[in-house]
Scaffold this motif. Structure first.
Motif, short mmCIF file in Angstrom:
data_model
loop_
_atom_site.label_atom_id
_atom_site.label_comp_id
_atom_site.label_asym_id
_atom_site.label_seq_id
_atom_site.Cartn_x
_atom_site.Cartn_y
_atom_site.Cartn_z
N GLU A 49 -16.05 15.16 -10.47
CA GLU A 49 -16.80 14.47 -9.42
C GLU A 49 -15.94 14.15 -8.21
OE1 GLU A 49 -18.87 11.13 -11.06
OE2 GLU A 49 -19.74 12.32 -12.66
N GLY A 50 -14.64 14.34 -8.33
CA GLY A 50 -13.74 14.07 -7.21
C GLY A 50 -12.55 15.00 -7.29
N ASP A 51 -11.54 14.69 -6.49
CA ASP A 51 -10.35 15.55 -6.49
C ASP A 51 -9.19 14.95 -7.27
OD1 ASP A 51 -9.67 13.49 -4.81
OD2 ASP A 51 -9.20 14.75 -3.09
N ALA A 53 -7.55 12.19 -6.59
CA ALA A 53 -6.55 11.66 -5.67
C ALA A 53 -5.90 10.38 -6.19
CB ALA A 53 -7.17 11.39 -4.30
N LYS A 54 -6.69 9.51 -6.79
CA LYS A 54 -6.14 8.25 -7.27
C LYS A 54 -5.07 8.50 -8.33
CE LYS A 54 -7.63 3.76 -9.01
NZ LYS A 54 -8.77 2.95 -9.46
N GLN A 137 -4.27 6.08 2.83
CA GLN A 137 -5.55 5.77 2.16
C GLN A 137 -5.46 4.47 1.34
OE1 GLN A 137 -8.32 7.79 2.66
NE2 GLN A 137 -6.90 8.68 4.14
#
Length: 145
Positions: A49-51, A53-54, A137
């Motif tokens: 659902e995302g890349d 990054a966190k 970010q």
């Protein structure tokens, strides 16, 4: 246990297993297996659902430190295990002693080890850019170089 000894142990075990299979005789070898080999299906994962990054930002300091340590080791002096200089000295020693097979093996390893430096340097540069992005970010702080 030393990595080369582990490899030798695995090769020895495989050779022993192959010998035992060969010793069972052609009668068993000619008989088809009663149970078919089960096919393995690949593990299906959910669509991302995302890349991530966190997680990348969280692991960044450790990844950066590992790359720094590897580069320090590779660029180390002749006295440092794993350094290019040390392996180069071993290559020179093998050539001087006329140990052709050893020379060829060590020289191939030296070529590979030298190829690691630009790859790791590029990764370090990429991680610096990621660290800057993470910081902007609010997901982490840039690593000190």
């Amino acid at each position: 246990m030393h990595p080369h000894r582990k490899t030798a142990a695995v090769i020895g075990a495989l050779a022993l297993g192959t010998t035992l299979v060969a010793l069972t005789g052609p009668a068993q070898a000619a008989t088809p297996s009663a149970t078919p080999v089960a096919s393995q299906t690949p593990k299906v994962l959910p669509t991302p659902e995302g890349d991530g990054a966190k997680g990348i930002c969280k692991r960044l300091p450790k990844a950066d430190q590992r790359i720094k340590n590897a580069l320090d080791r590779l660029n180390g002096p002749v006295t440092e295990a794993g350094s290019i200089a040390r392996l180069q000295q071993r290559v020179n020693n093998a050539k001087a002693a006329g140990h052709t097979a050893i020379y060829n093996d060590l020289n191939d390893r030296l070529t590979y080890r030298k190829s690691l430096v630009p790859t790791l340097t590029q990764r370090q540069s990429d991680l610096n850019a990621v660290a800057t992005w993470c910081s902007s970010q609010g997901l982490g702080t840039p690593t000190a170089q």
